[in-house]
Structures are given as structure tokens and as C-alpha cells.
Design an enzyme around this catalytic site. Sequence first.
Site, mmCIF file in Angstrom:
data_model
loop_
_atom_site.group_PDB
_atom_site.id
_atom_site.type_symbol
_atom_site.label_atom_id
_atom_site.label_comp_id
_atom_site.label_asym_id
_atom_site.label_seq_id
_atom_site.Cartn_x
_atom_site.Cartn_y
_atom_site.Cartn_z
ATOM 1 N N HIS A 1 7.171 8.499 -8.950
ATOM 2 C CA HIS A 1 6.135 9.135 -9.260
ATOM 3 C C HIS A 1 5.147 11.097 -9.210
ATOM 4 C CE1 HIS A 1 1.367 9.152 -7.109
ATOM 5 N NE2 HIS A 1 1.726 8.289 -8.511
ATOM 6 N N LYS B 1 -3.417 -2.532 -10.182
ATOM 7 C CA LYS B 1 -4.032 -1.887 -8.643
ATOM 8 C C LYS B 1 -3.492 -2.780 -7.421
ATOM 9 C CE LYS B 1 -4.307 2.960 -7.850
ATOM 10 N NZ LYS B 1 -3.929 4.006 -7.979
ATOM 11 N N THR C 1 -0.978 1.304 -3.154
ATOM 12 C CA THR C 1 -1.802 2.671 -3.155
ATOM 13 C C THR C 1 -0.671 2.904 -2.118
ATOM 14 O OG1 THR C 1 -3.700 3.670 -2.681
ATOM 15 C CG2 THR C 1 -3.376 1.343 -1.728
ATOM 16 N N CYS C 2 -0.596 4.203 -1.288
ATOM 17 C CA CYS C 2 0.143 4.548 -0.867
ATOM 18 C C CYS C 2 -0.438 4.113 0.780
ATOM 19 C CB CYS C 2 -0.148 5.846 -0.721
ATOM 20 S SG CYS C 2 -1.177 7.328 -0.825
#
Length: 440
Positions: free
Chosen positions: A197, A334, A363-364
Site C-alpha cells: 500500500h 470501498k 479503510t484502516c
Amino acid sequence: MRIEAVRAIPGLSGFFFDDQRAIKAGATQRGFAYDGSPQTAGFERVREAGESLIVELELADGSVVTGDCAAVQYSGAGGRDPLFRAGEYRPVVEGSVADALRGRDATLFRENAETVEALDPATADSDRLHTAVRYGVSQALLNAAARARGRTPTDVLAAAYDTDPATAPVPVFGQSGDERRTNAEKMLIKEVPVLPHGLFNSVEKVGDDGAVLCEYLAWLADRADALGPEGYAPRFHVDVYGILGEVFGPPYDRTEVTAYFDSLREAAAPYPLQVEGPMDAGSRETQIAQMAELRDGLQSAGVAVDIVADEWCNTFEDVRAFVDRGAADVVQIKTPDLGGVQRSAEAVLYCDGTDTRAYLGGTCNETVTSARACAHVALATDAAQVLAKPGMGFDEGFMVVTNEMRRATRATDATGGSEVAQGPSGDSREARSTGSGDDD
């Protein structure tokens, strides 16, 4: 089995909310925080603590299942829903959402999830509930259906969409955060299938002429050779947050651009490379046109680098538009931006039969509960890859997603068709197979 009650509890998420517009405009990082004024509506600071909203569904047998409402790190950017505040949406979940679900049959996952998807938010700002609300409630509904049927969530989704789920874990994509060297080495030692990433979200991190990114990929290839065991063949995937668009600018099929991408390919060799979010064009239509232009230019020049859609690819309709126009080799689904997890499943399946692969991302800034739910979506739809989440420490998210998929696939193998239904807290119980369980 009926849904008897719906409750909501404000909670934490696995990372932070960041004002992407302010960061791209030059907000400087001081320690872990950022100096500068926020530029996106809803932000009080450039970096704020992440929030979640825990949704509890109480079933008729007294059991309780959960889902977590969560939103992406860069909320409010690239056409996404605004910053998510748990306290603001708790009354919505315990009000209109609860009213719509109370008394419904918990086994009917897809029907229940679509009911929530269609709810009127009773606000002039949007024609649908915030994506985070739909996301969290749908996770709880998925876990409720699995509990009520005595099946895994993978089986519930596979029955709802008539799919043949993956029989082995889907390749996991690790994200390094700013510790892009240390965490990349961890990934190589753990044989992560897709990495790292990299969080290349500023010109400084990419380099004024893109050279820093090129140097990093060369370093990564060297370390993969040194640390990876024999037979380990990872795929490199870097996210540049639109920064290459700032470095080069359109048109993106010109020789200067394709030659640069070829230098990235050469640096990463012999490992295949995919680059996420090469530009941020400011609107979906322009983004699609510029991504397609770059993809066509790379193909014409014989440059074997795949490009990944992220910016302006948020909803199911966005995913469909990118795929239909052939604007990407890979689209990121997403997950918090699509709303209910069933919409993520539908987006992955839309890529079937096309030349675009589906990356089930997110997402984190999610939670363990949402990450576990997404692992089942990845298995049920046999996605090309799935994100390790939550958090930016890498190890924890990789463990959560990998272990959940191993549990789910092992459950079927071990019972010869009977399943082990996984509760949201990680507990399990032996359950008898109940047939196909189609819910529509």
C-alpha cells in the site's frame, strides 16, 4: 427467528479521520498530528479520533449479534459521505432503523438489508441514510441471519447471491501506513500475497519527479528477494492518492507518463505491480476519462502495470461506471462507502465476466467486527483480493482477516457441509446444515 430489539452504542474505530483536502493543500505533520486548518466540512482539526457506532440486534432466543457503523479515513473526500459522528447517528439507528427492523424474520438477510438501504433519512442533506449507518446495520443483519440459520455468514451471502464461495482464503492486501519499510519487511516475512500500500499521499513521499516512489519499489523488490521464502510470489500494490496527477498532469497517454510507469514496472520486477489512484480529477466523469486514457496509453506502449480505481469510485453505481468504461484493471470496492455489505457483494459480482478485477477494500478506520464481515463477503464472492484491516499497524489487521477466512473455510471442510456459525465476539457453536437457505 425474529428481531426483538435494536440498540446502538458509540464506540471507537481502528484509526483516525483525516482531512485529505487539507493534507493535499499542505498541512504539515507534527508528530502524529497535523498543523493547519481543516478544509473539509465537519472537521474541527485536520486529524481527528476515529469513531464507530456499535449496533446490537437482540433476537427472539435472547442472543445478541453486532455490526459496527464506520466510515473511511478520508471522509468527505472524492464524493464520499460527510464526516461520521456516532452521537449524531445513534438516534437514527435506535429510531427509524429500529422501527423498520423490529419484528422482522432474522433469516431474511438480503430482504432486511435492502429495507435499511431504502430508508428515508429524514434529512434534506441526502436521500439515503449515511453510508456508515447502512454498513454497520447490514453487518448485524448478516450475523443475525447466520445465527438464526446455523450457517456461516459466507454461506448466507452465497445463498442470497447464488455464488460458489472460495474454498481457500482470498489473497490479503497488507497496508503499511507511513512505516512503509518496516511494515513491508514484516509483510514479506509473513508471506503476504499483496503489499504494501505505502500511503504515498503527498508529493514529498512520491518525489517531485516521481523518483522517490521508483526508488522505493526497487528497494521493495530487493527485500522481497532477500526475505521471501522460495516460491513466494507477491504482487506489489501502491496507493498514490492522485499525486502522480499532480506530478505529471494530463494527458496521461503521452510518452512521458507511460515511460515513467515503465520505470516503476522495471523497479518492481520481477514482481507484478498495480498502482492505485494515479490521479484525482475532481469528478467521476473526468476521473473515468483520465483513468481510461492512462490505461489505453499503458496498453499501447506495452507497459505491464495495472491501475486501480479508488478516487470517485465509491458507490455501486460508481463501480459499474468504471467497469463499463474499461477505466481500470482493478476497482476498489470501498466497503464503508457502498453502504450495506450486500452492496459490496453486488459490486464484486458485477466485475465477473469483465476484464476488471474486484478488490474488496475499505479503510484502516474500521473495526474488527466490520473486518470480519468483509472477510465473509470476500469469500462468498471470490474477490481478487481483500484488505487487511483495521488499523495501520499491519499485523493486527492481517491476523483478523486471515484468521476469519481460515475459520470460515475450515468450518465447511471439518463438518462436511455442516457449518460453524461465528458470533461477532469470536465465539462459535456447532450447527446443523439447514439447506440452501435462500432468502429471496
